[in-house]
Design a protein around this motif. Structure first.
Motif, short mmCIF file in Angstrom:
data_model
loop_
_atom_site.label_atom_id
_atom_site.label_comp_id
_atom_site.label_asym_id
_atom_site.label_seq_id
_atom_site.Cartn_x
_atom_site.Cartn_y
_atom_site.Cartn_z
N TYR A 142 0.86 -1.19 0.00
CA TYR A 142 0.00 0.00 0.00
C TYR A 142 0.89 1.23 0.00
O TYR A 142 1.50 1.59 1.02
CB TYR A 142 -0.92 0.00 1.22
CG TYR A 142 -1.78 -1.24 1.32
CD1 TYR A 142 -2.98 -1.33 0.61
CD2 TYR A 142 -1.37 -2.34 2.08
CE1 TYR A 142 -3.76 -2.47 0.68
CE2 TYR A 142 -2.15 -3.48 2.15
CZ TYR A 142 -3.34 -3.54 1.46
OH TYR A 142 -4.11 -4.69 1.53
N ASP A 143 0.99 1.89 -1.16
CA ASP A 143 1.83 3.08 -1.30
C ASP A 143 1.01 4.31 -0.95
O ASP A 143 0.54 5.05 -1.82
CB ASP A 143 2.39 3.17 -2.73
CG ASP A 143 3.31 2.01 -3.05
OD1 ASP A 143 4.02 1.55 -2.14
OD2 ASP A 143 3.33 1.57 -4.22
N THR A 144 0.83 4.53 0.33
CA THR A 144 -0.07 5.61 0.80
C THR A 144 0.65 6.70 1.57
O THR A 144 0.01 7.54 2.20
CB THR A 144 -1.16 5.01 1.70
OG1 THR A 144 -0.54 4.35 2.82
CG2 THR A 144 -2.01 3.99 0.93
N ALA A 145 1.98 6.69 1.57
CA ALA A 145 2.73 7.66 2.39
C ALA A 145 2.36 9.10 2.07
O ALA A 145 2.32 9.95 2.96
CB ALA A 145 4.23 7.44 2.20
N SER A 146 2.09 9.38 0.80
CA SER A 146 1.79 10.77 0.39
C SER A 146 0.31 10.97 0.10
O SER A 146 -0.08 12.00 -0.46
CB SER A 146 2.61 11.13 -0.86
OG SER A 146 3.99 10.98 -0.61
#
Length: 209
Positions: A142-146
């Protein structure tokens, strides 16, 4: 002076190459020929056909050479077929193992979306990863950092969209420490209750201490 004590008509026994069956190569009486055991029933017909072919040679060297060359070709074909079958069996076993492993992953995923299941994730510089507790393989990323919704809230919403149970509880490992949002359900996290932890270089802020 020593002399050979062996009489000219002494029995010359030999052993077969593969099974070590002992036999006498000088025997001409078919009923006295000793063959290896045939517990699989593979060679009964073959022995009968071979006997009939030899009897038809009737002392003809040409016919016997044809018989021997035919056996040579059959043996070569048999060896090639054996190796091909062994390779196919190995491939089938590997495919079966792969299918079993895939089914195990699917079963694990099905279990992970059941009500009350605890979902464990680890923070990364770009978001989160979920790893299999069975073998450590990465199950989801899950690439949700930004993500403007907040890293945790965005991940929870994505999990719900996957079909995860709303009552599943999230455990977050934030670089060796417990992350904010751990212990809450996906429903709570998706609503933004603890998903605001902003991302910084080196990881997520908002570590529960």
């Amino acid at each position: 002076m020593k002399t050979n004590s062996k009489t000219p008509d002494a029995t010359e026994t030999r052993k077969t190459e593969h099974l070590g069956h002992e036999y006498d190569p000088t025997v001409t009486n078919w009923t006295a020929v000793s063959f290896p055991g045939d517990r699989h029933g593979l060679t009964t017909k073959l022995r009968r056909e071979a006997r009939d072919a030899v009897l038809r040679c009737r002392g003809s060297e040409e016919k016997f050479q044809q018989f021997m060359d035919t056996l040579e070709v059959i043996t070569a074909w048999g060896r090639a077929k054996l190796e091909a079958d062994k390779a196919e069996i190995k491939r089938n076993a590997e495919l079966a193992s792969t299918r079993a492993e895939e089914e195990a992953r699917r079963a694990e995923f099905r279990a992970s979306i059941q009500a009350g299941v605890t979902i464990r994730v680890s923070a990364t510089d770009t978001g989160f990863i979920e790893q299999s507790p069975r073998d450590g393989s990465i199950r989801a990323t899950y690439d949700t950092a930004s993500d403007e919704r907040g890293p945790v809230a965005a991940m929870a919403q994505m999990m719900l969209a996957e079909g995860r149970s709303p009552t599943s509880v999230l455990e977050i490992n934030a670089f060796g420490r417990t992350g904010i949002g751990s212990g809450q359900t996906l429903t709570q996290l998706a609503a933004g209750g603890a998903g605001a932890g902003a991302a910084t270089q080196g990881g997520f802020q908002g570590i529960r201490v």
